[in-house]
Design a protein around this motif. Structure first.
Motif, PDB file in Angstrom:
ATOM      1  N   CYS A  10       0.832  -1.205   0.000  1.00 18.22           N
ATOM      2  CA  CYS A  10       0.000   0.000   0.000  1.00 18.22           C
ATOM      3  C   CYS A  10       0.863   1.249   0.000  1.00 18.22           C
ATOM      4  O   CYS A  10       1.755   1.399   0.827  1.00 18.22           O
ATOM      5  CB  CYS A  10      -0.911  -0.010   1.233  1.00 18.22           C
ATOM      6  N   GLN A  11       0.590   2.132  -0.947  1.00 15.26           N
ATOM      7  CA  GLN A  11       1.342   3.390  -1.046  1.00 15.26           C
ATOM      8  C   GLN A  11       0.489   4.590  -0.691  1.00 15.26           C
ATOM      9  O   GLN A  11       0.895   5.736  -0.901  1.00 15.26           O
ATOM     10  CB  GLN A  11       1.898   3.555  -2.471  1.00 15.26           C
ATOM     11  N   HIS A  13      -2.616   5.816  -1.745  1.00  8.63           N
ATOM     12  CA  HIS A  13      -3.332   6.684  -2.686  1.00  8.63           C
ATOM     13  C   HIS A  13      -4.758   6.968  -2.229  1.00  8.63           C
ATOM     14  O   HIS A  13      -5.416   7.838  -2.788  1.00  8.63           O
ATOM     15  CB  HIS A  13      -3.402   6.035  -4.069  1.00  8.63           C
ATOM     16  N   ALA A  14      -5.222   6.167  -1.275  1.00  8.26           N
ATOM     17  CA  ALA A  14      -6.575   6.316  -0.701  1.00  8.26           C
ATOM     18  C   ALA A  14      -7.690   6.121  -1.721  1.00  8.26           C
ATOM     19  O   ALA A  14      -8.801   6.558  -1.515  1.00  8.26           O
ATOM     20  CB  ALA A  14      -6.737   7.660   0.006  1.00  8.26           C
ATOM     21  N   CYS A  16      -8.991   3.317  -2.496  1.00  5.39           N
ATOM     22  CA  CYS A  16      -9.928   2.344  -1.899  1.00  5.39           C
ATOM     23  C   CYS A  16     -10.920   3.067  -0.979  1.00  5.39           C
ATOM     24  O   CYS A  16     -12.120   2.812  -1.029  1.00  5.39           O
ATOM     25  CB  CYS A  16      -9.161   1.280  -1.120  1.00  5.39           C
ATOM     26  N   ALA A  32      -3.779   2.372   4.241  1.00  6.58           N
ATOM     27  CA  ALA A  32      -5.158   1.888   4.297  1.00  6.58           C
ATOM     28  C   ALA A  32      -5.275   0.634   5.144  1.00  6.58           C
ATOM     29  O   ALA A  32      -4.323  -0.142   5.259  1.00  6.58           O
ATOM     30  CB  ALA A  32      -5.654   1.590   2.883  1.00  6.58           C
ATOM     31  N   CYS A  54      -6.957  -0.579  -7.053  1.00 10.76           N
ATOM     32  CA  CYS A  54      -5.759  -0.246  -6.273  1.00 10.76           C
ATOM     33  C   CYS A  54      -4.547  -0.277  -7.198  1.00 10.76           C
ATOM     34  O   CYS A  54      -4.234  -1.322  -7.764  1.00 10.76           O
ATOM     35  CB  CYS A  54      -5.561  -1.240  -5.130  1.00 10.76           C
TER      36      CYS A  54
HETATM   37  S1  SF4 Z   1      -5.872   2.101  -3.139  1.00 11.70           S
HETATM   38 FE1  SF4 Z   1      -5.920   1.757  -0.915  1.00 11.70          FE
HETATM   39  S2  SF4 Z   1      -4.796  -0.180  -0.591  1.00 11.70           S
HETATM   40 FE2  SF4 Z   1      -4.329   0.549  -2.647  1.00 11.70          FE
HETATM   41  S3  SF4 Z   1      -2.424   1.686  -2.390  1.00 11.70           S
HETATM   42 FE3  SF4 Z   1      -4.114   3.137  -2.265  1.00 11.70          FE
HETATM   43  S4  SF4 Z   1      -4.568   3.337  -0.061  1.00 11.70           S
HETATM   44 FE4  SF4 Z   1      -3.341   1.480  -0.367  1.00 11.70          FE
END
Ligand code: SF4
Length: 64
Positions: A10-11, A13-14, A16, A32, A54
């Motif tokens: 998980c990086q 990006h939020a 999700c 996350a 994701c």
């Molecule tokens: S979409 Fe959610 S699980 Fe995937 S990298 Fe972003 S914060 Fe992490």
């Protein structure tokens, strides 16, 4: 259905959380986590959408 977020991938990006705030939370560092033990049936489609969206492939379906 059970899902989990791999904290190593998980990086933050939020994306999700943006797609399914009923299922995910994001901490102050953008990491996350899954806030439900079991994804209720009515949210499974959203969960699958989050998995597909994701960018880091960090969300895994543990059991279907
Ligand atoms: S979409 Fe959610 S699980 Fe995937 S990298 Fe972003 S914060 Fe992490």
């Amino acid at each position: 259905m059970k899902i989990r977020v791999d904290p190593d991938k998980c990086q933050g990006h939020a994306r999700c959380y943006g797609l399914a705030p009923e299922i995910f939370d994001v901490d102050d560092y953008g990491q996350a986590s899954v806030i439900v033990d079991e994804v209720p049936p009515e949210l499974e489609e959203k969960a699958r959408l989050a998995v597909a969206n994701c960018p880091e492939y960090a969300i895994e379906i543990v059991s279907d």
